[in-house]
Write a protein that holds these residues in place. Structure first.
Motif, PDB file in Angstrom:
ATOM      1  N   ASP A  19       0.822  -1.211   0.000  1.00 28.34           N
ATOM      2  CA  ASP A  19       0.000   0.000   0.000  1.00 28.34           C
ATOM      3  C   ASP A  19       0.857   1.263   0.000  1.00 28.34           C
ATOM      4  O   ASP A  19       0.390   2.344  -0.370  1.00 28.34           O
ATOM      5  CB  ASP A  19      -0.935   0.015   1.218  1.00 28.34           C
ATOM      6  N   ALA A  20       2.136   1.112   0.425  1.00 25.01           N
ATOM      7  CA  ALA A  20       3.055   2.260   0.422  1.00 25.01           C
ATOM      8  C   ALA A  20       3.846   2.354  -0.878  1.00 25.01           C
ATOM      9  O   ALA A  20       4.807   3.118  -0.953  1.00 25.01           O
ATOM     10  CB  ALA A  20       4.017   2.156   1.605  1.00 25.01           C
ATOM     11  N   GLY A  21       3.448   1.584  -1.882  1.00 25.63           N
ATOM     12  CA  GLY A  21       4.042   1.747  -3.203  1.00 25.63           C
ATOM     13  C   GLY A  21       4.971   0.658  -3.677  1.00 25.63           C
ATOM     14  O   GLY A  21       5.378   0.656  -4.842  1.00 25.63           O
ATOM     15  N   CYS A  22       5.359  -0.295  -2.806  1.00 25.10           N
ATOM     16  CA  CYS A  22       6.215  -1.397  -3.243  1.00 25.10           C
ATOM     17  C   CYS A  22       5.382  -2.389  -4.053  1.00 25.10           C
ATOM     18  O   CYS A  22       4.232  -2.672  -3.703  1.00 25.10           O
ATOM     19  CB  CYS A  22       6.836  -2.115  -2.040  1.00 25.10           C
ATOM     20  N   SER A  23       5.971  -2.932  -5.102  1.00 30.52           N
ATOM     21  CA  SER A  23       5.248  -3.913  -5.914  1.00 30.52           C
ATOM     22  C   SER A  23       5.001  -5.179  -5.105  1.00 30.52           C
ATOM     23  O   SER A  23       5.738  -5.489  -4.155  1.00 30.52           O
ATOM     24  CB  SER A  23       6.045  -4.259  -7.171  1.00 30.52           C
ATOM     25  N   ARG A  24       3.973  -5.936  -5.498  1.00 34.88           N
ATOM     26  CA  ARG A  24       3.686  -7.192  -4.809  1.00 34.88           C
ATOM     27  C   ARG A  24       4.816  -8.189  -4.989  1.00 34.88           C
ATOM     28  O   ARG A  24       5.104  -8.987  -4.087  1.00 34.88           O
ATOM     29  CB  ARG A  24       2.370  -7.777  -5.324  1.00 34.88           C
ATOM     30  N   ALA A  25       5.477  -8.161  -6.138  1.00 37.62           N
ATOM     31  CA  ALA A  25       6.587  -9.081  -6.376  1.00 37.62           C
ATOM     32  C   ALA A  25       7.752  -8.776  -5.437  1.00 37.62           C
ATOM     33  O   ALA A  25       8.325  -9.684  -4.820  1.00 37.62           O
ATOM     34  CB  ALA A  25       7.046  -8.989  -7.824  1.00 37.62           C
ATOM     35  N   ALA A  26       8.108  -7.510  -5.320  1.00 35.94           N
ATOM     36  CA  ALA A  26       9.217  -7.135  -4.429  1.00 35.94           C
ATOM     37  C   ALA A  26       8.882  -7.451  -2.976  1.00 35.94           C
ATOM     38  O   ALA A  26       9.692  -8.029  -2.240  1.00 35.94           O
ATOM     39  CB  ALA A  26       9.535  -5.650  -4.584  1.00 35.94           C
ATOM     40  N   THR A  27       7.678  -7.097  -2.552  1.00 36.38           N
ATOM     41  CA  THR A  27       7.262  -7.360  -1.175  1.00 36.38           C
ATOM     42  C   THR A  27       7.219  -8.852  -0.890  1.00 36.38           C
ATOM     43  O   THR A  27       7.736  -9.323   0.136  1.00 36.38           O
ATOM     44  CB  THR A  27       5.876  -6.745  -0.899  1.00 36.38           C
ATOM     45  N   GLY A  28       6.612  -9.606  -1.805  1.00 36.16           N
ATOM     46  CA  GLY A  28       6.451 -11.046  -1.601  1.00 36.16           C
ATOM     47  C   GLY A  28       7.756 -11.802  -1.587  1.00 36.16           C
ATOM     48  O   GLY A  28       7.875 -12.834  -0.909  1.00 36.16           O
ATOM     49  N   LEU A  29       8.761 -11.315  -2.309  1.00 33.85           N
ATOM     50  CA  LEU A  29      10.049 -11.994  -2.350  1.00 33.85           C
ATOM     51  C   LEU A  29      10.991 -11.532  -1.243  1.00 33.85           C
ATOM     52  O   LEU A  29      11.687 -12.339  -0.625  1.00 33.85           O
ATOM     53  CB  LEU A  29      10.718 -11.777  -3.711  1.00 33.85           C
ATOM     54  N   VAL A  30      11.020 -10.240  -0.967  1.00 29.43           N
ATOM     55  CA  VAL A  30      12.002  -9.700  -0.022  1.00 29.43           C
ATOM     56  C   VAL A  30      11.623  -9.982   1.429  1.00 29.43           C
ATOM     57  O   VAL A  30      12.464 -10.424   2.223  1.00 29.43           O
ATOM     58  CB  VAL A  30      12.180  -8.177  -0.233  1.00 29.43           C
ATOM     59  N   VAL A  31      10.376  -9.739   1.807  1.00 28.79           N
ATOM     60  CA  VAL A  31       9.995  -9.854   3.226  1.00 28.79           C
ATOM     61  C   VAL A  31      10.163 -11.277   3.759  1.00 28.79           C
ATOM     62  O   VAL A  31      10.845 -11.473   4.778  1.00 28.79           O
ATOM     63  CB  VAL A  31       8.558  -9.339   3.454  1.00 28.79           C
ATOM     64  N   PRO A  32       9.597 -12.312   3.124  1.00 34.82           N
ATOM     65  CA  PRO A  32       9.785 -13.669   3.672  1.00 34.82           C
ATOM     66  C   PRO A  32      11.242 -14.102   3.687  1.00 34.82           C
ATOM     67  O   PRO A  32      11.688 -14.758   4.627  1.00 34.82           O
ATOM     68  CB  PRO A  32       8.950 -14.551   2.734  1.00 34.82           C
ATOM     69  N   THR A  33      11.996 -13.744   2.650  1.00 30.52           N
ATOM     70  CA  THR A  33      13.417 -14.098   2.616  1.00 30.52           C
ATOM     71  C   THR A  33      14.164 -13.398   3.739  1.00 30.52           C
ATOM     72  O   THR A  33      15.048 -13.983   4.384  1.00 30.52           O
ATOM     73  CB  THR A  33      14.047 -13.707   1.264  1.00 30.52           C
ATOM     74  N   GLY A  34      13.806 -12.148   3.996  1.00 34.89           N
ATOM     75  CA  GLY A  34      14.462 -11.384   5.052  1.00 34.89           C
ATOM     76  C   GLY A  34      14.265 -11.975   6.433  1.00 34.89           C
ATOM     77  O   GLY A  34      15.106 -11.788   7.326  1.00 34.89           O
ATOM     78  N   CYS A  62      11.776  -3.989   6.197  1.00 33.45           N
ATOM     79  CA  CYS A  62      10.971  -2.977   5.497  1.00 33.45           C
ATOM     80  C   CYS A  62      11.858  -2.081   4.628  1.00 33.45           C
ATOM     81  O   CYS A  62      11.531  -1.812   3.461  1.00 33.45           O
ATOM     82  CB  CYS A  62      10.205  -2.124   6.509  1.00 33.45           C
ATOM     83  N   VAL A  63      12.986  -1.641   5.185  1.00 37.11           N
ATOM     84  CA  VAL A  63      13.914  -0.811   4.414  1.00 37.11           C
ATOM     85  C   VAL A  63      14.460  -1.593   3.227  1.00 37.11           C
ATOM     86  O   VAL A  63      14.590  -1.054   2.123  1.00 37.11           O
ATOM     87  CB  VAL A  63      15.061  -0.298   5.319  1.00 37.11           C
ATOM     88  N   ALA A  64      14.773  -2.867   3.436  1.00 36.57           N
ATOM     89  CA  ALA A  64      15.270  -3.713   2.345  1.00 36.57           C
ATOM     90  C   ALA A  64      14.254  -3.780   1.206  1.00 36.57           C
ATOM     91  O   ALA A  64      14.621  -3.745   0.024  1.00 36.57           O
ATOM     92  CB  ALA A  64      15.575  -5.111   2.863  1.00 36.57           C
ATOM     93  N   THR A  65      12.983  -3.884   1.551  1.00 36.16           N
ATOM     94  CA  THR A  65      11.932  -3.955   0.532  1.00 36.16           C
ATOM     95  C   THR A  65      11.874  -2.668  -0.278  1.00 36.16           C
ATOM     96  O   THR A  65      11.767  -2.694  -1.508  1.00 36.16           O
ATOM     97  CB  THR A  65      10.568  -4.230   1.187  1.00 36.16           C
ATOM     98  N   PHE A  66      11.956  -1.531   0.401  1.00 32.12           N
ATOM     99  CA  PHE A  66      11.966  -0.242  -0.308  1.00 32.12           C
ATOM    100  C   PHE A  66      13.194  -0.119  -1.214  1.00 32.12           C
ATOM    101  O   PHE A  66      13.094   0.348  -2.350  1.00 32.12           O
ATOM    102  CB  PHE A  66      11.949   0.917   0.694  1.00 32.12           C
ATOM    103  N   VAL A  67      14.351  -0.541  -0.723  1.00 37.94           N
ATOM    104  CA  VAL A  67      15.595  -0.431  -1.488  1.00 37.94           C
ATOM    105  C   VAL A  67      15.531  -1.292  -2.750  1.00 37.94           C
ATOM    106  O   VAL A  67      15.854  -0.831  -3.860  1.00 37.94           O
ATOM    107  CB  VAL A  67      16.808  -0.838  -0.624  1.00 37.94           C
ATOM    108  N   VAL A  68      15.109  -2.552  -2.594  1.00 37.21           N
ATOM    109  CA  VAL A  68      15.047  -3.463  -3.744  1.00 37.21           C
ATOM    110  C   VAL A  68      13.986  -3.003  -4.737  1.00 37.21           C
ATOM    111  O   VAL A  68      14.203  -3.017  -5.954  1.00 37.21           O
ATOM    112  CB  VAL A  68      14.784  -4.909  -3.283  1.00 37.21           C
TER     113      VAL A  68
END
Length: 426
Positions: free
Chosen positions: A286-301, A396-402
């Motif tokens: 909802d803050a602008g990150c794509s679903r692909a970036a969020t879905g891949l980065v957060v669980p891996t993190g 969260c920062v990692a998701t924004f960066v990627v």
């Protein structure tokens, strides 16, 4: 006026704040009752875990299908891993610097003969951290059903990536029913999540009452310097994350914390980042990150990017050496960093993982007795808030960066969301 008053009382943030404070009071003044409230907090976390695996699958599959670029998916994954390695290594070195400057263990002069070598075993429950090879092999599910049944999030993520890439390769037009089904399941899970979040204050109350009732506030005085060093390091590292987020991704961490205040308070109250994984993924998209970036980065993190835990481990390594009157050489400290870089990757989900990682480090560098890790038994749970906050913010920062690096950060949506700090509808 009446409408504003109603919103104030029904705010999840306010309810969580009251619940956390009430939990501290109950745990402090009625410790026996507080310790008995553990099932309340555990029950809420189990409700959240119930929906995490299917949510990750749905978000990743629909995100990859929406992007439609298989190469972009590979780049997102590679960039996430590289970013995690760089930041966690910096966190380890950062913790060493803080420990050497602040010297939290100096002057304790612990006698090794007074230690119980079996004390740590009760926390680790006889477990051990997986080797790097075992950890990587374990990310591949031997059964898709088993991965979901045992809530193995990295295995679910791996299968979701394969499924989503295959769906993108086939084409959305040739498999509209499959994509439509996954998207509808995702909407149902979001609805269930909204219902679960209504009892979040109760879960935070139970978890906090147990922690304070079981371990007590008196421990704060015993480990004052260590706790101050860890929390001080967390504050400084938060500033580093804020700088990365601002100068590279163009995202204000302070605005994001205001926007996601309910999730961060809930994570602090339950001492678990898993309890907010579904909600924080929604907040990031909802803050602008794509679903692909969020879905891949957060669980891996959640397995690869434990910034708070690595800071804690490096500080505690030096703390234990100082407590025994040992001055670690630069070589020993760098060796400790290398060992912790490897052991920290397999920490997620392993009982007593911090004690196992520190025990392995102590055995390898030989600077202090392995049994000395037992000195941290009283303070470890009091560090949960520091570790949880930094781990969550780091992901969260990692998701924004990627997302920014892939051009998958919607600036207009980010600005509208953070400036308005609009909460996610349940």
């Amino acid at each position: 006026m009446a409408e504003n008053k109603k919103r104030w009382w029904t705010s999840v943030f306010v309810q969580l704040l009251v619940a956390v404070v009430a939990g501290v009071l109950v745990g402090h003044f009625w410790p026996v009752l507080g310790a008995q409230l553990k099932p309340v907090g555990d029950g809420f976390i189990r409700l959240i875990k119930m929906i995490i695996a299917p949510l990750i699958f749905c978000v990743v599959v629909t995100g990859i299908a929406a992007v439609g670029d298989i190469k972009a998916v590979g780049r997102i994954g590679l960039k996430a891993i590289v970013y995690f390695e760089v930041v966690t290594t910096f966190a380890l070195l950062f913790g060493l610097v803080v420990a050497n400057v602040f010297r939290p263990g100096a002057g304790l002069d612990i006698n090794p003969a007074t230690l119980d070598p079996k004390a740590v075993a009760s926390q680790t429950k006889g477990g051990q951290l997986p080797s790097v090879g075992d950890f990587l092999l374990h990310t591949i599910p031997d059964s898709v059903v088993n991965a979901f049944a045992q809530n193995q999030l990295l295995q679910v993520l791996v299968f979701a990536v394969f499924f989503g890439v295959a769906l993108a390769a086939i084409g959305r037009e040739r498999a509209p029913l499959v994509l439509g089904f996954v998207d509808q399941v995702q909407q149902v899970i979001f609805k269930v999540m909204g219902w679960i979040m209504r009892v979040a204050p109760l879960g935070a109350f139970g978890a906090m009452a147990f922690i304070i009732g079981q371990y007590g506030l008196s421990t704060l005085g015993t480990y004052a310097k260590l706790i101050a060093a860890c929390y001080g390091a967390a504050v400084l590292f938060t500033l580093v994350l804020a700088a990365i987020s601002r100068f590279y991704a163009g995202v204000s961490v302070w605005k994001f914390l205001r926007y996601a205040r309910e999730e961060f308070l809930l994570a602090l109250g339950t001492a678990s980042t898993e309890s907010v994984m579904p909600r924080i993924m929604v907040k990031l998209t909802d803050a602008g990150c794509s679903r692909a970036a969020t879905g891949l980065v957060v669980p891996t993190g959640y397995s690869f990017n434990l910034d708070g835990a690595t800071i804690y481990l490096s500080i505690c390594t030096v703390f234990l050496a100082q407590a025994f009157g040992v001055e670690m050489t630069l070589g020993q400290q760098l060796l400790a960093v290398l060992i912790l870089m490897l052991t920290s990757k397999g920490m997620a989900g392993v009982p007593g993982s911090s004690f196992l990682a520190l025990s392995a480090t102590a055995a390898a560098i030989g600077a202090f007795p392995v049994a000395g890790v037992a000195l941290l038994l009283g303070a470890d749970r009091l560090m949960d808030s520091m570790r949880v906050f930094v781990n969550l913010l780091g992901n969260c920062v990692a998701t924004f960066v990627v997302a920014k690096s892939e051009g998958q950060l919607d600036r207009e949506k980010l600005r509208e969301t953070l400036d308005g700090a609009t909460p996610v509808a349940a």
